[in-house]
Design a protein around this motif. Structure first.
Motif, PDB file in Angstrom:
ATOM      1  N   ARG A 617     144.012  28.614   4.465  1.00  0.00           N
ATOM      2  CA  ARG A 617     144.596  29.834   5.026  1.00  0.00           C
ATOM      3  C   ARG A 617     144.277  30.031   6.503  1.00  0.00           C
ATOM      4  N   GLN A 618     143.110  29.572   6.931  1.00  0.00           N
ATOM      5  CA  GLN A 618     142.712  29.800   8.320  1.00  0.00           C
ATOM      6  C   GLN A 618     143.196  28.697   9.264  1.00  0.00           C
ATOM      7  N   GLU A 620     145.288  26.585  11.833  1.00  0.00           N
ATOM      8  CA  GLU A 620     146.142  26.993  12.947  1.00  0.00           C
ATOM      9  C   GLU A 620     147.133  25.900  13.348  1.00  0.00           C
ATOM     10  N   GLU A 621     146.990  24.721  12.750  1.00  0.00           N
ATOM     11  CA  GLU A 621     147.873  23.612  13.101  1.00  0.00           C
ATOM     12  C   GLU A 621     149.249  23.784  12.450  1.00  0.00           C
ATOM     13  N   TYR A 622     150.265  23.693  13.271  1.00  0.00           N
ATOM     14  CA  TYR A 622     151.635  23.798  12.754  1.00  0.00           C
ATOM     15  C   TYR A 622     151.917  22.757  11.679  1.00  0.00           C
ATOM     16  N   LEU A 623     151.481  21.517  11.889  1.00  0.00           N
ATOM     17  CA  LEU A 623     151.829  20.448  10.959  1.00  0.00           C
ATOM     18  C   LEU A 623     151.263  20.685   9.569  1.00  0.00           C
ATOM     19  N   VAL A 624     150.089  21.303   9.498  1.00  0.00           N
ATOM     20  CA  VAL A 624     149.534  21.629   8.185  1.00  0.00           C
ATOM     21  C   VAL A 624     150.442  22.637   7.484  1.00  0.00           C
ATOM     22  N   TRP A 625     150.838  23.663   8.206  1.00  0.00           N
ATOM     23  CA  TRP A 625     151.697  24.696   7.607  1.00  0.00           C
ATOM     24  C   TRP A 625     153.091  24.159   7.286  1.00  0.00           C
ATOM     25  N   SER A 626     153.587  23.269   8.116  1.00  0.00           N
ATOM     26  CA  SER A 626     154.885  22.655   7.831  1.00  0.00           C
ATOM     27  C   SER A 626     154.823  21.851   6.542  1.00  0.00           C
ATOM     28  N   THR A 627     153.736  21.103   6.362  1.00  0.00           N
ATOM     29  CA  THR A 627     153.564  20.307   5.147  1.00  0.00           C
ATOM     30  C   THR A 627     153.407  21.198   3.922  1.00  0.00           C
ATOM     31  N   ILE A 628     152.624  22.269   4.061  1.00  0.00           N
ATOM     32  CA  ILE A 628     152.471  23.227   2.964  1.00  0.00           C
ATOM     33  C   ILE A 628     153.820  23.840   2.603  1.00  0.00           C
ATOM     34  N   SER A 629     154.587  24.209   3.618  1.00  0.00           N
ATOM     35  CA  SER A 629     155.892  24.831   3.390  1.00  0.00           C
ATOM     36  C   SER A 629     156.829  23.913   2.612  1.00  0.00           C
ATOM     37  N   LYS A 630     156.933  22.648   3.044  1.00  0.00           N
ATOM     38  CA  LYS A 630     157.832  21.716   2.369  1.00  0.00           C
ATOM     39  C   LYS A 630     157.355  21.416   0.947  1.00  0.00           C
ATOM     40  N   SER A 631     156.040  21.323   0.772  1.00  0.00           N
ATOM     41  CA  SER A 631     155.499  21.029  -0.557  1.00  0.00           C
ATOM     42  C   SER A 631     155.743  22.185  -1.518  1.00  0.00           C
ATOM     43  N   LEU A 632     155.580  23.412  -1.040  1.00  0.00           N
ATOM     44  CA  LEU A 632     155.828  24.577  -1.890  1.00  0.00           C
ATOM     45  C   LEU A 632     157.307  24.702  -2.239  1.00  0.00           C
ATOM     46  N   ASP A 633     158.160  24.339  -1.300  1.00  0.00           N
ATOM     47  CA  ASP A 633     159.599  24.342  -1.598  1.00  0.00           C
ATOM     48  C   ASP A 633     159.912  23.376  -2.740  1.00  0.00           C
ATOM     49  N   ASP A 634     159.295  22.190  -2.694  1.00  0.00           N
ATOM     50  CA  ASP A 634     159.523  21.203  -3.756  1.00  0.00           C
ATOM     51  C   ASP A 634     159.079  21.738  -5.113  1.00  0.00           C
ATOM     52  N   ILE A 635     157.907  22.349  -5.149  1.00  0.00           N
ATOM     53  CA  ILE A 635     157.386  22.882  -6.401  1.00  0.00           C
ATOM     54  C   ILE A 635     158.232  24.049  -6.892  1.00  0.00           C
ATOM     55  N   SER A 636     158.611  24.936  -5.979  1.00  0.00           N
ATOM     56  CA  SER A 636     159.411  26.113  -6.370  1.00  0.00           C
ATOM     57  C   SER A 636     160.733  25.709  -6.992  1.00  0.00           C
ATOM     58  N   SER A 637     161.313  24.602  -6.484  1.00  0.00           N
ATOM     59  CA  SER A 637     162.617  24.176  -7.010  1.00  0.00           C
ATOM     60  C   SER A 637     162.528  23.797  -8.481  1.00  0.00           C
TER      61      SER A 637
END
Length: 763
Positions: A617-618, A620-637
């Motif tokens: 959660r803490q 600050e790197e964009y790439l970490v959040w980008s990876t989290i975002s794409k991974s959560l999208d995959d799981i949500s689908s």
């Protein structure tokens, strides 16, 4: 029938081989037709009276052949056309002896049709009128649609190209212009052209180009039309020459070509330095046009407008990445593919895999600057092999030319690039590039197979590269590495990974040579990586102190998933929380990717993967959040039809991304770092997908303002896609039509792509 016999059935005879073409093509954009003459100079390898070459959809006449042993012209006694194989066979009354040289002359004509292969026409609008231009796309086997030729990658030749066109148009080809003049009936030098093209007058011009290097037919290119250009020059240190660079486009879009030009100027000298092989052509042009994808024609790259254009006033980061990586990919081909070319199309991955690695990872990583696109090689790298879980081995045996189009896929691009990236990390990038340089120098202007590349890299590194790489190249998919622990070490097991879990026994026979890259900590808590350890058996034991932090696949360079016991994953999450964590950015990205993929495959509890993400959660790197975002999208689908679970996942997503939105806001500033810009876009976009009320209402408000006033200034380029999505999902027919209108009328590729994607979403 043997494999060799089958192959020969689909390949041209080798009784003669071309070594030079004198090619003249006249283009008439008013009549949508072209015609021309070609003189093909041939080496006779075996005694023959038959000449077989490729031709597709062309009218052929005035055929003759002349031997160097006599000045007598022979006309064919028979001509047969094989429509299925796109070949024509000329039979002559004389037999030509081995060792002799021939000149084969043919006049040809064809139509400029709508399409995206061969020599075709395209259009644009200017002042309400439709204007036309012509261009080529010859890969893989479509040069034969423009002129009769030996249309196979191994049958290389040099080319003298002359283009005849209306005087008010621009002619482009692979090499530099050496002369351009208006046609004149009085000119003695134009007499042969008048004979070939009787309708020529002073409304036509003749453009002659320098002789090309020896090259395959599929990278020959030419274009004609009302083009304009932006230009610069760049000095190349290896060849010690200054090369002019231009990006051509039609007048309506020429103002969007500067970024592609800047990328070219940055990357071309970088590659020459990497490979230590001079760029052999006198210029490098790019044409932004109506093409599917992009094509690495030597000296004249042609690419679709969405891959080559960037609006200087309103460009989102995704568009910058698309242009930067796309252009860098095509420039990589100037060496890897054009100087040295695969022997046949079943080795396409040698071209595309390497260009993907160089253009979309290494070159961008080395060419970062404040005025260029910041692009982490890791971001591309971790995305490359998302789609290759069930990929076949490479190369796939290819015999029939009609099959060629089907191999331009994840196998040739993503899996090949991923394998080469892993090899680069294992042997060391500098030594890897040295090996590539040796490969290019050993095979200059030639054709190659896989072992030629391995030979070069082995010579530079001392590694047994074939032994290391054969399983990755010749076997399907990639492995999951399962780690179990004892008090004195770890036991590691490899199995073939599937999206549904571990493969059944009958499909689980492969043993890969896996670089484990084991990260441990020294006495001071500093990370230490063992890059020499290979797992080459089904299971193996490795001693290490399991009371301390450790991780496999340090740097996330290996193409495999790592499955830990739940207790180890909890300890990894605790290490991530530390301000002085021993894990790199690449390690964190790999951990997220692995955990989410393994939970999706039911090899790990989803709660364990989400706990790992919760520990970040803490970040600050964009790439970490980008990876989290794409991974959560995959799981949500996966849970889209389970409303209660989908809502819980949305709630979790909102809890992660909403604080970032509150911190960064919605407004973009030129003073923002590129990482901040991308992080803001990711957070807002993901909150919109997760149905955050505040974010949805804010984006709707901004789109409503656009609908009422026509002013889109409140919709930043980086929020176009998210805003259009919200407008379509939460609006009605009026909002949908407004987004549709943006798609149809917007002059910027980024807005068109965003609108097209969001109209197609299912809600």
């Amino acid at each position: 029938m043997s494999l060799e016999d089958s192959a020969s059935k689909f390949r041209l005879p080798t009784n003669v081989k071309p070594f030079h073409y004198d090619l003249t093509i006249r283009t008439d954009l008013d009549r949508f037709e072209f015609d021309g003459t070609v003189k093909i100079h041939l080496d006779v390898k075996e005694p023959t009276s038959k000449i077989v070459l490729n031709s597709d959809g062309l009218q052929l006449d005035n055929v003759y052949i002349r031997s160097d042993s006599s000045n007598e012209d022979h006309t064919p006694s028979d001509c047969s056309v094989n429509e299925k194989d796109k070949r024509v066979t000329f039979t002559f009354p004389a037999t030509f002896e081995a060792g002799s040289k021939l000149e084969l002359g043919i006049r040809f004509a064809g139509e400029l049709k709508d399409g995206v292969i061969g020599y075709f026409k395209s259009s644009y609008e200017k002042d309400g009128q439709k204007k036309y231009y012509s261009l080529t796309q010859f890969e893989a086997a479509f040069a034969r649609r423009a002129f009769p030729c030996w249309d196979e990658p191994a049958l290389k030749a040099t080319f003298d190209i002359t283009l005849v066109s209306k005087a008010d148009t621009v002619n482009l080809s692979n090499s530099a212009v050496i002369s351009e003049e208006t046609f004149s009936d009085e000119s003695q030098s134009h007499a042969s052209l008048k004979q070939a093209f009787p309708l020529l007058d002073n409304h036509w011009k003749i453009t002659k180009f320098q002789t090309t290097p020896i090259m395959s037919s599929y990278i020959v290119a030419f274009a004609n039309g009302p083009f304009e250009f932006t230009e610069t020059t760049v000095h190349l240190t290896v060849s010690n020459k200054t090369v002019p660079l231009r990006v051509y486009a039609t007048a309506d879009i020429i103002h969007q070509t500067q970024f592609a030009l800047d990328v070219t100027a940055k990357v071309l000298p970088l590659y020459e330095k990497f490979f230590d092989v001079p760029y052999p052509l006198p210029k490098l042009d790019t044409l932004a046009a109506d093409l599917v994808g992009a094509m690495e024609n030597w000296g004249l790259i042609i690419g679709h407008t969405s891959m080559m254009l960037l609006d200087p006033k309103k460009a989102d980061m995704a568009s910058k990445k698309r242009v930067a990586t796309g252009q860098s990919h095509e420039i990589a081909h100037m060496w890897f593919g054009n100087i040295t070319t695969m022997e046949w199309w079943d080795y396409l991955y040698l071209n595309e895999g390497f260009a993907t690695l160089m253009g979309e990872v290494i070159a961008i990583e080395h060419s970062r600057s404040s005025d260029q696109i910041h692009h982490s090689s890791t971001d591309t790298w971790t995305a490359l092999w998302r789609s290759i879980v069930n990929c076949l081995h490479i190369p796939s045996k290819l015999l029939v030319p009609a099959q060629i189009a089907f191999i331009f896929d994840a196998l040739s691009y993503s899996k090949a690039a991923s394998v080469l990236r892993m090899l680069s990390a294992y042997v060391g990038k500098e030594r890897f590039l040295k090996g590539v340089s040796l490969y290019l120098k050993d095979n200059m202007y030639g054709n190659t197979v896989t072992n030629d590349l391995w030979k070069g890299i082995a010579a530079a590194t001392g590694f047994d590269v074939p032994k290391l790489m054969d399983s990755w190249i010749k076997k399907t998919g990639f492995p999951v590495v399962t780690v179990t622990e004892t008090s004195t070490g770890i036991r590691v097991r490899q199995d073939r990974f599937l999206e549904t879990g571990i493969a059944e026994e009958k499909d689980n026979k492969t043993l890969w040579s896996i670089p484990l890259n084991i990260l441990t900590q020294d006495a001071n808590g500093k990370p230490v990586v063992d890059r020499t350890t290979l797992l080459e058996t089904r299971e193996q034991y490795f001693p290490l102190d399991t009371s301390k932090t450790f991780k496999l696949n340090a740097g996330t360079n290996g193409i495999y998933r790592v499955l830990y016991i739940s207790e180890r994953l909890s300890k990894i999450a605790q290490e991530i929380l530390k301000s002085d964590s021993c894990f790199t950015l690449e390690d964190k990205l790999g951990l997220v990717k692995d955990c989410m993929a393994l939970s999706k495959a039911a090899l790990m509890r989803l709660s364990s993967a989400l706990n790992l993400i919760d520990a970040m959660r803490q970040e600050e790197e964009y790439l970490v959040w980008s990876t989290i975002s794409k991974s959560l999208d995959d799981i949500s689908s996966i849970w889209k039809d389970r409303t209660e679970i989908h809502e819980l996942l949305d709630e979790f997503c909102r809890s992660l991304f909403k604080p970032i939105v509150k911190k960064l806001g919605y407004d973009y500033s030129a003073n923002d770092s590129i990482d901040i810009t991308q992080l803001r876009t990711t957070a807002i976009s993901h909150c919109a997908v997760a149905k955050d009320t505040d974010v949805v209402n804010e984006l709707r408000r901004r789109f409503d303002h656009y609908m009422k006033t026509g002013d889109d200034s409140k919709i930043p380029a980086d929020l176009e896609s998210a805003t259009y999505r919200v407008a379509v999902e939460y609006g009605g027919r009026d909002e949908y039509n407004a987004v549709k209108d943006i798609f149809q009328k917007s002059p910027t590729p980024s807005a068109k792509i965003g609108a097209m994607y969001d109209m197609a979403l299912e809600h």
